[in-house]
Design an enzyme around this catalytic site. Structure first.
Site, short mmCIF file in Angstrom:
data_model
loop_
_atom_site.label_atom_id
_atom_site.label_comp_id
_atom_site.label_asym_id
_atom_site.label_seq_id
_atom_site.Cartn_x
_atom_site.Cartn_y
_atom_site.Cartn_z
N HIS A 85 0.83 -1.22 0.00
CA HIS A 85 0.00 0.00 0.00
C HIS A 85 0.85 1.26 0.00
O HIS A 85 0.38 2.34 0.34
CB HIS A 85 -0.93 -0.03 1.22
CG HIS A 85 -2.32 0.40 0.91
ND1 HIS A 85 -2.83 1.60 1.34
CD2 HIS A 85 -3.29 -0.20 0.20
CE1 HIS A 85 -4.07 1.71 0.92
NE2 HIS A 85 -4.37 0.62 0.22
N LYS A 87 2.31 3.00 -2.60
CA LYS A 87 1.86 3.94 -3.63
C LYS A 87 2.89 5.04 -3.89
O LYS A 87 2.64 6.21 -3.63
CB LYS A 87 0.51 4.54 -3.27
CG LYS A 87 -0.59 3.53 -3.05
CD LYS A 87 -1.86 4.22 -2.62
CE LYS A 87 -2.90 3.22 -2.23
NZ LYS A 87 -4.10 3.87 -1.73
N ASP A 92 15.41 7.91 -10.53
CA ASP A 92 16.80 8.38 -10.74
C ASP A 92 17.49 8.99 -9.52
O ASP A 92 18.29 9.92 -9.69
CB ASP A 92 16.82 9.42 -11.86
CG ASP A 92 16.54 8.83 -13.22
OD1 ASP A 92 16.60 7.60 -13.37
OD2 ASP A 92 16.26 9.62 -14.15
#
Length: 179
Positions: A85, A87, A92
């Site tokens: 969860h 998200k 880079d």
């Protein structure tokens, strides 16, 4: 803030298009078709892509992880017995995208969501380090197949008291948890 800000078009898409080295994504749902295509494009120009997807979300018929795998993108489906969860998107060693938004069209255009984009090398490296620890903890076989969210292959999901696969069967009552 979604849907007002059109977070995908105004921030996430540009980060994906400008990535040079890597994009790492731990996420619950990934059903956004244009995002999937942008990730494929990034892979094709030499950007390393790694995604960790929630086992329950992998069962969603709209999940893009199968298409991403077909196009050579490394997608592991978690076998924690919990929920992926986080998200987030890490790009880079420079950028973190994080918030409540799933990488879905509804998350971008219908749901009330918050998403922040932070440019901070130290924070990006911390997120990357955590992501790579999670990545290494998931067996390689889940690059090619999806574990059941409630089964003996998903951590303690057969004894945690939760309906991890939302089939109204908990723990040993779930067929996948029966020997």
């Amino acid at each position: 803030f979604s849907p007002k800000s059109n977070t995908y078009e105004n921030a996430i898409k540009k980060l994906i298009q400008n990535a040079e080295k890597y994009i790492y994504i731990p996420v619950f749902y990934l059903t956004h078709k244009d995002l999937a295509q942008q990730l494929i494009n990034a892979k094709n120009r030499g950007v390393e892509i790694k995604i960790i997807l929630d086992a329950t979300a992998a069962r969603n018929k709209y999940s893009m992880h199968r298409e991403l795998r077909k196009n050579g993108i490394d997608v592991k489906v978690e076998n924690f017995g919990g929920k992926m969860h986080i998200k987030s998107i890490i790009v880079d060693d420079k950028y973190i995208v994080s918030g409540s938004m799933n990488l879905t069209k509804a998350g971008n255009s219908k749901n009330d969501e918050n998403t922040i984009v932070v440019q901070n090398t130290n924070l990006a490296k911390q997120y990357k380090s955590y992501f790579l620890k999670l990545w290494e903890s998931i067996p390689q076989k889940y690059l090619y197949r999806d574990p059941s969210p409630e089964s003996f292959e998903s951590g303690n999901s057969c004894s945690d008291g939760f309906d991890n696969d939302f089939d109204h069967q908990i723990d040993i009552k779930d067929k996948a948890c029966q020997l």
